[in-house]
Design an enzyme around this catalytic site. Structure first.
Site, mmCIF file in Angstrom:
data_model
loop_
_atom_site.group_PDB
_atom_site.id
_atom_site.type_symbol
_atom_site.label_atom_id
_atom_site.label_comp_id
_atom_site.label_asym_id
_atom_site.label_seq_id
_atom_site.Cartn_x
_atom_site.Cartn_y
_atom_site.Cartn_z
ATOM 1 N N LYS A 79 13.642 0.620 -32.271
ATOM 2 C CA LYS A 79 13.831 1.740 -31.353
ATOM 3 C C LYS A 79 14.350 2.937 -32.134
ATOM 4 C CE LYS A 79 16.321 2.815 -27.023
ATOM 5 N NZ LYS A 79 17.201 2.225 -25.983
ATOM 6 N N SER A 149 15.685 2.436 -21.466
ATOM 7 C CA SER A 149 15.225 3.452 -22.397
ATOM 8 C C SER A 149 14.430 2.900 -23.573
ATOM 9 C CB SER A 149 16.440 4.222 -22.937
ATOM 10 O OG SER A 149 17.290 3.346 -23.659
ATOM 11 N N SER A 173 18.650 -1.036 -20.547
ATOM 12 C CA SER A 173 17.597 -0.387 -21.321
ATOM 13 C C SER A 173 16.740 -1.315 -22.166
ATOM 14 C CB SER A 173 18.201 0.694 -22.226
ATOM 15 O OG SER A 173 18.610 1.794 -21.458
#
Length: 463
Positions: A79, A149, A173
């Site tokens: 990420k 996210s 997330s």
């Protein structure tokens, strides 16, 4: 079956048996990224040349002295909050344009030591402050949100664009996008995986964890990344994990919530998750009704902690370059400036009370089983959902509502696919346990996974 279709465990076995080389595997995954990325938008940066060079090194090492472990030569993604030396960490934000990491995060360092091959960085909702990841499309239906996210990480794994990926979880997330894209995601116990070199959203709620195709895959990645790091003040030493959790569920008590987790969920989500819970009973578990303590305070505590902590982290850049933030993130950061010290301290006090209450709840059960999110992937641009009881709820509030308790209390939480709605979109079930019982949720998830057909399959990539 093409190499990019293999789960981590399958790919690792093939590499170790010399049936598949790391170069062949990495080339297959990179070709898959090239074929689907325009439709999906999972990646911020694809470091193809560096990935191929790492795969060549891994192949030589394995041929010479054998594999370092199960992740050696396996292509993965990080990420875009997680630093990797020499690669931009932009947090999917114009605020971070041109920012290149000078050293590895602890997670990247440990994965590198395990021999994993870094493909690149995946999109996040800007600075992880949102639950949709608008740059990225859902792997099952491109007209719907990826979830956030860690949306890019979930979509990359679901589409075969990474054998596994790392994400972060502050209010769901990892679990939200994993559930919406039909993959497995783990938010480990707070502090079990170090956050050194990871851009923070809310330091007392942030967790780092894996997204994979199977529960077995999660166990491998967690074993490689967990462990104390003195550079992370929240880092703790926890028990090491069985790499291949399994066994049966006899004697295990599974808590079934009477409140909160089945309030305002779609009928299809409730039906699938309750069916999966009944399957756990068929596999030997005892089902126990439980009351979720302090349920009415969950969202207030989550926002009361997260909003001021996020604003404190962004204080300088918010004042220097406010126009570089996306509008939704900027509004939340500015709202944090209005939170009083008293409100923040009350949220901290409530969090302590909630942790204690959850610890007492787990005295009577081994695992809590519940929906991960109350509905499947929303349409892109959809702002609210109307529930059968007449209430209207923001999509972001809906997605965070069932995930937040595990962040507040720090307990491990695993999501895994348990069905699909009428539109064919994935539905996730969440398993939680007391702190440092990560192996317990993995064992339950693995036993369930072995009992059903289709575990670990890729998304069909709707046109």
């Amino acid at each position: 079956m093409q190499p990019f279709e293999l789960s981590l465990v399958e790919a690792s076995r093939a590499v170790r048996a010399r049936e598949l080389s790391p170069v062949e595997l990495t080339e297959s995954v990179l070709a898959r990224i090239a074929a689907v990325e325009e439709r999906l938008g999972a990646y911020v940066t694809v470091a193809a040349d560096a990935a191929l060079a790492a795969a060549v090194r891994a192949e030589r090492e394995i041929a010479g002295s054998g594999p370092r472990g199960p992740l050696h030569g396996i292509p993965m993604a990080l990420k875009d909050l997680i630093d990797a030396e020499g690669i931009p960490t932009t947090a999917s934000s114009h605020v971070r344009t041109g920012h290149v990491a000078e050293r590895d995060s602890r997670v990247a360092e440990r994965l590198g030591a395990a021999g994993a091959v870094l493909l690149g960085k995946t999109h996040t909702h800007e600075f992880a402050y949102g639950l949709t990841t608008p740059q990225t499309n859902n792997a099952w239906d491109h007209s719907r949100v990826a979830g956030g996210s860690s949306g890019g990480s979930a979509v990359a794994v679901a589409a075969g664009g990474a054998t596994f990926a790392m994400g972060t979880d502050t209010g769901g997330s990892i679990r939200v996008p994993a559930a919406l894209n039909g993959v497995v995601g783990l938010k480990p116990t707070y502090g079990l995986v170090p956050r050194t070199g990871v851009t923070s959203l809310s330091w007392s709620l942030d967790h780092v964890g894996p997204l994979t195709r199977t529960v077995q895959d999660v166990a491998l990645v967690l074993s490689a990344t967990a462990g104390h790091d003195p550079r992370d003040p929240a880092s703790v030493s926890g028990p090491m994990l069985d790499r291949f959790p399994g066994g049966d569920l006899r004697g295990l008590k599974v808590g079934v919530p009477r409140n909160h987790y089945f309030d305002r969920v779609t009928p299809e989500v409730e039906e699938s998750v309750r069916g999966a819970i009944e399957r756990l009973a068929e596999l030997g578990a005892e089902l126990v009704d439980v009351e979720i303590p302090m349920a009415r305070y969950i969202q207030a505590v989550q926002w009361g902690l997260m909003v001021p902590e996020a604003t404190a982290y962004h204080e300088r850049s918010l004042r220097a370059t406010p126009d570089l933030y996306a509008a939704d993130v900027r509004i939340l950061l500015e709202a944090g400036e209005l939170t009083s010290a008293g409100d923040y301290l009350r949220a901290q006090r409530a969090r302590t009370m909630m942790r204690d209450a959850w610890a007492r709840m787990f005295d009577g059960i081994d695992v809590l089983a519940a929906p991960t999110v109350p509905m499947t992937a929303a349409e892109a641009g959809q702002e609210a959902v109307e529930w059968a009881d007449g209430t209207t709820e923001a999509v972001s509030d809906s997605y965070v509502r069932l995930c937040a308790p595990a962040n507040i209390t720090g307990v491990p939480a695993l999501t895994l696919p348990v069905g699909h709605d009428r539109a064919g979109l994935p539905i996730g079930m969440q398993l939680m346990a007391r702190p440092f019982h990560d192996a317990t949720v993995l064992r339950v998830g693995r036993v369930y996974e072995q009992s059903v057909a289709g575990a670990g399959r890729l998304a069909p990539l709707a046109a």
